[in-house]
Design a protein around this motif. Sequence first.
Motif, PDB file in Angstrom:
ATOM      1  N   THR A   1       0.864  -1.137   0.050  1.00 54.23           N
ATOM      2  CA  THR A   1      -0.002  -0.107   0.164  1.00 54.23           C
ATOM      3  C   THR A   1       0.739   1.165  -0.096  1.00 54.23           C
ATOM      4  O   THR A   1       0.139   2.353  -0.410  1.00 54.23           O
ATOM      5  N   LEU A   2       2.106   1.056   0.324  1.00 53.19           N
ATOM      6  CA  LEU A   2       2.949   2.308   0.463  1.00 53.19           C
ATOM      7  C   LEU A   2       2.364   3.326   1.270  1.00 53.19           C
ATOM      8  O   LEU A   2       2.579   4.463   1.212  1.00 53.19           O
ATOM      9  N   GLY A   3       1.772   2.983   2.301  1.00 54.53           N
ATOM     10  CA  GLY A   3       1.103   3.695   3.538  1.00 54.53           C
ATOM     11  C   GLY A   3      -0.048   4.562   3.099  1.00 54.53           C
ATOM     12  O   GLY A   3      -0.442   5.479   3.867  1.00 54.53           O
ATOM     13  N   ASN A   4      -0.576   4.222   2.154  1.00 57.14           N
ATOM     14  CA  ASN A   4      -2.068   4.825   2.030  1.00 57.14           C
ATOM     15  C   ASN A   4      -3.305   4.306   3.054  1.00 57.14           C
ATOM     16  O   ASN A   4      -3.482   3.023   2.925  1.00 57.14           O
ATOM     17  N   PRO A   5      -3.830   5.039   3.690  1.00 56.27           N
ATOM     18  CA  PRO A   5      -4.183   4.554   4.999  1.00 56.27           C
ATOM     19  C   PRO A   5      -5.671   3.901   4.291  1.00 56.27           C
ATOM     20  O   PRO A   5      -6.241   3.007   5.244  1.00 56.27           O
ATOM     21  N   TYR A   6      -6.310   4.586   3.311  1.00 50.78           N
ATOM     22  CA  TYR A   6      -7.527   3.664   2.937  1.00 50.78           C
ATOM     23  C   TYR A   6      -7.275   2.386   2.447  1.00 50.78           C
ATOM     24  O   TYR A   6      -8.070   1.548   2.766  1.00 50.78           O
ATOM     25  N   LEU A   7      -6.029   2.059   1.782  1.00 49.94           N
ATOM     26  CA  LEU A   7      -5.723   0.819   1.322  1.00 49.94           C
ATOM     27  C   LEU A   7      -5.283   0.087   2.410  1.00 49.94           C
ATOM     28  O   LEU A   7      -5.657  -1.199   2.460  1.00 49.94           O
ATOM     29  N   ASN A   8      -4.608   0.660   3.366  1.00 47.38           N
ATOM     30  CA  ASN A   8      -4.373  -0.093   4.616  1.00 47.38           C
ATOM     31  C   ASN A   8      -5.542  -0.845   5.227  1.00 47.38           C
ATOM     32  O   ASN A   8      -5.673  -1.995   5.693  1.00 47.38           O
ATOM     33  N   ILE A   9      -6.839  -0.123   5.362  1.00 47.17           N
ATOM     34  CA  ILE A   9      -7.988  -0.570   5.908  1.00 47.17           C
ATOM     35  C   ILE A   9      -8.598  -1.677   5.062  1.00 47.17           C
ATOM     36  O   ILE A   9      -8.807  -2.683   5.689  1.00 47.17           O
ATOM     37  N   LEU A  10      -8.404  -1.537   3.848  1.00 49.81           N
ATOM     38  CA  LEU A  10      -9.038  -2.524   3.131  1.00 49.81           C
ATOM     39  C   LEU A  10      -8.235  -3.840   2.882  1.00 49.81           C
ATOM     40  O   LEU A  10      -8.808  -4.977   2.817  1.00 49.81           O
ATOM     41  N   VAL A  11      -6.916  -3.635   2.956  1.00 54.28           N
ATOM     42  CA  VAL A  11      -5.996  -5.000   2.817  1.00 54.28           C
ATOM     43  C   VAL A  11      -5.935  -5.849   4.001  1.00 54.28           C
ATOM     44  O   VAL A  11      -5.670  -7.078   3.975  1.00 54.28           O
ATOM     45  N   THR A  12      -6.397  -5.186   5.132  1.00 57.68           N
ATOM     46  CA  THR A  12      -6.482  -5.926   6.372  1.00 57.68           C
ATOM     47  C   THR A  12      -7.509  -6.300   6.810  1.00 57.68           C
ATOM     48  O   THR A  12      -7.560  -6.920   8.035  1.00 57.68           O
ATOM     49  N   GLU A  13      -8.675  -6.088   6.144  1.00 64.45           N
ATOM     50  CA  GLU A  13      -9.951  -6.493   6.450  1.00 64.45           C
ATOM     51  C   GLU A  13     -10.012  -7.969   6.708  1.00 64.45           C
ATOM     52  O   GLU A  13      -9.656  -8.930   5.670  1.00 64.45           O
ATOM     53  N   GLY A  14     -10.628  -8.485   7.780  1.00 60.48           N
ATOM     54  CA  GLY A  14     -10.869  -9.763   8.134  1.00 60.48           C
ATOM     55  C   GLY A  14      -9.527 -10.374   8.382  1.00 60.48           C
ATOM     56  O   GLY A  14      -9.711 -11.824   8.698  1.00 60.48           O
TER      57      GLY A  14
END
Length: 235
Positions: A57-70
């Motif tokens: 994600t290179l630190g993108n907060p929104y992508l951090n949320i999505l990629v760690t979902e579940g």
Amino acid sequence: MPDGHPFHRWLADALRLPRVGQLHLQALDRAGTEAQIAFLLGTAPHQALVDDVFSHTLGNPYLNILVTEGLAPSARSLPADLPANLRVAVRRTWHSLSSLARDITTVVAVGGRPVRPELLQEVASDLGLGEVVPALQEAEESLILTLVDGERLWFQHPVQAQVLEQSLTSGRRRRWHAAYAQCAEASLTSGSPLTFDLAVTLTGHHDQAGHRRAAYEWALRSWAVNWERSQVSPR
């Protein structure tokens, strides 16, 4: 948003309103990413997971949320199959590209690493996709691709590459990896030196193309190149 998107006109109008301003947010660094993951998981994450998330994600907060979902709090890496919400979010801007630009950016993703336009053109021609320059310009203007080292192209967020490659059918993925392997081997016959990185790349493309014997042979050659390199004494 790319130039010409209606959002820019709306934003320009909004900024003329009283008490309206802008706050420019930068991507999180690794420490910030770790802190966000700890908040999302409810516990201190494993350092291997932090590295995996940050590399995607290179630190993108929104992508951090999505990629760690579940994810389980004890997870040490991201799963091979990315969450559905992440795939939808990543492909949203990609769907706005022309058909050729969507194909070319997916070819970049299959390459697995930053690629020079010249090699990309050879692969695209082998696949019958046509001229890549206009498609690359479109993808850059849409902030999907960016220049690396001033000469190679890669994704603004590496997770985009994983999502796009996973979207391909197995048959198409094998054919596109085979095209990469063919073009890379052609460069050797035209005089390009065999490096360890190139040998490893050819191993991966042949393996993904289903060429098991060729992948095995290139794995042996990559080992041999690496061994020879290790025998060279530093001056």
